[in-house]
Structure formats: structure tokens, C-alpha cells
Design a protein around this motif. Structure first.
Motif, PDB file in Angstrom:
ATOM      1  N   TYR A 125       0.983  -1.310   0.168  1.00 19.88           N
ATOM      2  CA  TYR A 125      -0.004   0.049   0.067  1.00 19.88           C
ATOM      3  C   TYR A 125       0.902   1.387  -0.131  1.00 19.88           C
ATOM      4  O   TYR A 125       0.242   2.410   0.002  1.00 19.88           O
ATOM      5  N   HIS A 128      -0.016   4.158  -1.960  1.00 21.33           N
ATOM      6  CA  HIS A 128      -1.224   4.861  -1.720  1.00 21.33           C
ATOM      7  C   HIS A 128      -1.030   5.875  -0.884  1.00 21.33           C
ATOM      8  O   HIS A 128      -1.258   7.103  -1.014  1.00 21.33           O
ATOM      9  N   THR A 133      -5.115   8.663  -2.948  1.00 18.61           N
ATOM     10  CA  THR A 133      -6.092   8.024  -3.530  1.00 18.61           C
ATOM     11  C   THR A 133      -7.064   9.256  -3.907  1.00 18.61           C
ATOM     12  O   THR A 133      -6.952  10.354  -3.458  1.00 18.61           O
ATOM     13  N   ALA A 134      -8.117   8.602  -4.424  1.00 15.61           N
ATOM     14  CA  ALA A 134      -9.218   9.521  -4.500  1.00 15.61           C
ATOM     15  C   ALA A 134      -9.825   9.985  -3.242  1.00 15.61           C
ATOM     16  O   ALA A 134     -10.476  11.340  -3.075  1.00 15.61           O
ATOM     17  N   ARG A 135      -9.920   9.292  -2.363  1.00 18.16           N
ATOM     18  CA  ARG A 135     -10.306   9.738  -0.957  1.00 18.16           C
ATOM     19  C   ARG A 135      -9.153  10.231   0.073  1.00 18.16           C
ATOM     20  O   ARG A 135      -9.565  10.840   1.190  1.00 18.16           O
TER      21      ARG A 135
END
Length: 178
Positions: A125, A128, A133-135
């Protein structure tokens, strides 16, 4: 990634003359050792950056998986001396399939194929965290390394390569005396 980073390379005044006196094998050997020490400076900075971001309550530690590796492909293709700085284990995530799972005591499911032999565990991960990420917003720890420790790495390389050339010239002179 169009950012340009500039470094001041000083302390290499007599290096070209020394390199001309030596065989290319000696230059490559000394250059590789000097480059490894310079890459270690960058690795140390990357590990320091990642330590600040790691969740200390989990068993995974991204900073333990940051490593430098010799780039043999670049050397074979062009003869370039290069090391790669990255996170061991890459950026893979194992699929949640029947073959990758086993049952735990209370019926919990654990991934087995994703288990890692890396010192910091399975830190797939990391990308990320680095890129976001998108969030979740990005918290880069690898990208700023060049700005933070790049000049120190260049200085380390210059010092170590100069020392390696001096050693090689001494060995070559001793060989010529015999």
C-alpha cells in the motif's frame, strides 16, 4: 514530474585527469562503490521520511522495506552505473481468491499469498501513501528525497569517487614498479 532539480557538483577538478590515467574497469569499480554510498544517503533520507508516516500500531513498516538495488539492466544496455531506490515488494496486492486465503481460529480469513518475507512486512500500500487516492491526500516520502538529500549525495559521491581514483592510481603505480 516535470520538476527540475539542480545540484552543484564541486570537488571534481582533478577527476577527469585521474580517470584518463586509469583503465575503464577501475573507473567502473570505484564509481560503483562511490555511487552505492551516495545512494545510501538517499535511502537514509527516504527511511527517515517514511518513519514519520508509518502507523506504529501495525506490524508493517514501510521504512524497513526501503532499499537500494543495483540496476544491472542500465549497466548492460549502456554501461551506465545506476542504483534504484524503492520499496521492497513493489506495488502488488494479492487478489482475494480462494487460493490466497486460509481460515483463522474464529472463522476470520487471512491472506497467505500476500505474506511477505520483507523486513517491514507486506507494504504493498506504500504507493497509496506516496501518491494518494481519490479519498486520501498524498503524503509523499520518496519524491522529496532528491531535494532534501540530493546535494549531500552528490558531495558524498564526489568525495568517495575521488578517493577510489586515488587508490586505483596508487595500485596502478605499484604494479608498474614491479
Amino acid at each position: 514530474m516535470a520538476d527540475r532539480i539542480r545540484f552543484d557538483v564541486s570537488g571534481l577538478d582533478g577527476v577527469k585527469a585521474k580517470m584518463a590515467q586509469l583503465k575503464s574497469e577501475a573507473n567502473a569499480k570505484g564509481g560503483r562503490a562511490a555511487l552505492r554510498k551516495a545512494a545510501a544517503v538517499l535511502r537514509s533520507q527516504a527511511q527517515s521520511n517514511a518513519r514519520r508516516l508509518d502507523d506504529h500500531e501495525t506490524t508493517e513498516a514501510i521504512w524497513k522495506n526501503i532499499d537500494i538495488r543495483w540496476d544491472g539492466k542500465a549497466f548492460r544496455q549502456d554501461g551506465q552505473l545506476a542504483f534504484r531506490l524503492g520499496v521492497l515488494g513493489g506495488a502488488r496486492q494479492y487478489a482475494s481468491t480462494r487460493e490466497n486465503k486460509r481460515k483463522g481460529r474464529a472463522g476470520q480469513t487471512y491472506a497467505t499469498a500476500g505474506s511477505s518475507s520483507n523486513p517491514g512486512g507486506d507494504t504493498w500500500y506504500w504507493r497509496h501513501v506516496e501518491l494518494g487516492t481519490a479519498r486520501v491526500a498524498a503524503r509523499p516520502f520518496l519524491r522529496p528525497v532528491a531535494e532534501q538529500a540530493g546535494q549531500k549525495a552528490v558531495d558524498t559521491f564526489a568525495l568517495e569517487f575521488n578517493r577510489a581514483l586515488d587508490r586505483a592510481l596508487r595500485r596502478q603505480a605499484q604494479g608498474a614498479k614491479k
